[in-house]
Design an enzyme around this catalytic site. Structure first.
Site, PDB file in Angstrom:
ATOM      1  N   ASP A 200       5.633  -3.111  -3.608  1.00 62.00           N
ATOM      2  CA  ASP A 200       4.417  -2.332  -4.173  1.00 62.00           C
ATOM      3  C   ASP A 200       4.064  -2.965  -5.442  1.00 62.00           C
ATOM      4  O   ASP A 200       4.937  -3.246  -6.411  1.00 62.00           O
ATOM      5  CB  ASP A 200       4.464  -0.809  -4.277  1.00 62.00           C
ATOM      6  CG  ASP A 200       4.401  -0.163  -2.967  1.00 62.00           C
ATOM      7  OD1 ASP A 200       4.294  -0.814  -1.831  1.00 62.00           O
ATOM      8  OD2 ASP A 200       4.206   1.090  -2.775  1.00 62.00           O
ATOM      9  N   ASP A 201       2.481  -2.871  -5.734  1.00 62.04           N
ATOM     10  CA  ASP A 201       2.210  -3.028  -7.182  1.00 62.04           C
ATOM     11  C   ASP A 201       1.990  -4.452  -7.587  1.00 62.04           C
ATOM     12  O   ASP A 201       1.405  -4.576  -8.749  1.00 62.04           O
ATOM     13  CB  ASP A 201       3.065  -2.337  -8.415  1.00 62.04           C
ATOM     14  CG  ASP A 201       2.973  -0.911  -8.034  1.00 62.04           C
ATOM     15  OD1 ASP A 201       2.359  -0.384  -6.828  1.00 62.04           O
ATOM     16  OD2 ASP A 201       3.743  -0.213  -8.663  1.00 62.04           O
TER      17      ASP A 201
ATOM     18  N   HIS B 248      -3.226  -1.725  -1.642  1.00 61.26           N
ATOM     19  CA  HIS B 248      -2.651  -0.515  -2.485  1.00 61.26           C
ATOM     20  C   HIS B 248      -3.606  -0.180  -3.458  1.00 61.26           C
ATOM     21  O   HIS B 248      -3.335   0.282  -4.620  1.00 61.26           O
ATOM     22  CB  HIS B 248      -1.418  -1.205  -3.132  1.00 61.26           C
ATOM     23  CG  HIS B 248      -0.333  -0.059  -3.807  1.00 61.26           C
ATOM     24  ND1 HIS B 248       0.053   1.038  -2.834  1.00 61.26           N
ATOM     25  CD2 HIS B 248       0.197  -0.009  -4.768  1.00 61.26           C
ATOM     26  CE1 HIS B 248       0.913   1.457  -3.679  1.00 61.26           C
ATOM     27  NE2 HIS B 248       0.989   1.237  -4.872  1.00 61.26           N
TER      28      HIS B 248
ATOM     29  N   HIS C  52      -4.793   1.175  -8.263  1.00 61.48           N
ATOM     30  CA  HIS C  52      -3.671   2.092  -8.358  1.00 61.48           C
ATOM     31  C   HIS C  52      -3.943   3.465  -8.543  1.00 61.48           C
ATOM     32  O   HIS C  52      -3.228   4.211  -9.345  1.00 61.48           O
ATOM     33  CB  HIS C  52      -2.509   1.503  -9.156  1.00 61.48           C
ATOM     34  CG  HIS C  52      -1.082   1.785  -8.807  1.00 61.48           C
ATOM     35  ND1 HIS C  52      -0.597   3.149  -9.271  1.00 61.48           N
ATOM     36  CD2 HIS C  52      -0.360   1.452  -7.665  1.00 61.48           C
ATOM     37  CE1 HIS C  52       0.632   3.305  -8.461  1.00 61.48           C
ATOM     38  NE2 HIS C  52       0.945   2.317  -7.751  1.00 61.48           N
TER      39      HIS C  52
ATOM     40  N   HIS D 273       9.386  -2.281  -5.825  1.00 58.61           N
ATOM     41  CA  HIS D 273       8.298  -2.700  -6.655  1.00 58.61           C
ATOM     42  C   HIS D 273       8.609  -4.081  -7.060  1.00 58.61           C
ATOM     43  O   HIS D 273       9.433  -4.424  -7.736  1.00 58.61           O
ATOM     44  CB  HIS D 273       7.990  -1.470  -7.680  1.00 58.61           C
ATOM     45  CG  HIS D 273       7.392  -0.144  -7.076  1.00 58.61           C
ATOM     46  ND1 HIS D 273       8.643   0.659  -6.438  1.00 58.61           N
ATOM     47  CD2 HIS D 273       6.600   0.375  -6.959  1.00 58.61           C
ATOM     48  CE1 HIS D 273       8.032   1.666  -6.454  1.00 58.61           C
ATOM     49  NE2 HIS D 273       6.617   1.466  -6.490  1.00 58.61           N
TER      50      HIS D 273
HETATM   51 ZN    ZN Z   1       2.312   1.636  -6.592  1.00 59.57          ZN
END
Ligand code: ZN
Length: 206
Positions: free
Chosen positions: A33-34, A84, A88, A175
């Site tokens: 993620d991210d 995502h 955020h 992440h």
């Molecule tokens: Zn995230």
């Protein structure tokens, strides 16, 4: 604080979200993620390549906009892409309309039917809105949280947790972010090595 292993009660409360895949196949689903961001995302791509593994990247729209070349690298390597949100957003603290708009803004860049809510926090009304906007949307959670973002967690314990709980069908959350890199850099190569030794294959969500 979320535990490493998602409790069954949480899964029961949100049965229309994807928490894990079939426990019958010796396959796990590694997710990041991210990203995409410089250095960290290319590091991840390199490790995955060494194991001939594919994974799923839940990207922040704003990062894709800032680093389109790295986003292309992720796609060209055959990995799956998930939304995502663009900024955020934390669902519980965000108006539904704002949440949907931010999802759509990211979708214009990402074109995917996979979505993971930032922080794992999403209201039922938001789930409903997203599914109305995109009926084939799969909202993906996880059953193994590496907690790689937790600066108080040692890389060794992070690795230990991940290896202890991962089993057939697990969706493992890492992440590709600066915050996580101290742990990720240590854990990812070692986890990939051990999972391969244990005979797991690496699937993508679709
Ligand atoms: Zn995230």
């Amino acid at each position: 604080m979320y535990p490493v292993k998602t409790p069954w009660l949480v899964k029961r409360l949100y049965p229309n979200l994807l928490w894990n895949h079939s426990r019958d196949q010796r396959c796990i689903y590694v997710t990041f993620d991210d990203g995409p961001i410089p250095i960290v995302t290319p590091f991840v791509l390199n490790i995955l390549k060494q194991y001939n593994a594919r994974a799923t990247f839940f990207c922040i729209g704003d990062n894709v906009n800032k680093h389109p070349d790295i986003f292309e690298q992720v796609k060209n390597a055959g990995h799956a892409i998930g939304n995502h949100t663009y900024n955020h957003l934390k669902g519980w603290r965000t108006e539904d309309k704002t949440y949907l708009d931010n999802f759509n803004k990211a979708d214009e860049l990402l074109h995917t039917n996979l979505f993971r809510p930032p922080y794992g926090r999403i209201k039922k009304s938001q789930i409903k809105l997203l599914k109305e906007a995109k009926p084939d949307l799969e909202i993906v959670m996880w059953d193994i949280l590496s907690r790689d973002y937790d600066a108080k967690l040692s890389p060794e314990n992070c690795l230990k947790n991940v290896l202890k709980y991962t089993r057939n069908g697990s969706i493992v959350l890492f992440h590709d972010s600066w915050k996580a890199f101290d742990r990720l850099e240590y854990v990812l190569p070692r986890a990939m090595e051990e999972w391969s030794r244990r005979g797991y294959s690496f699937g993508v969500l679709s």
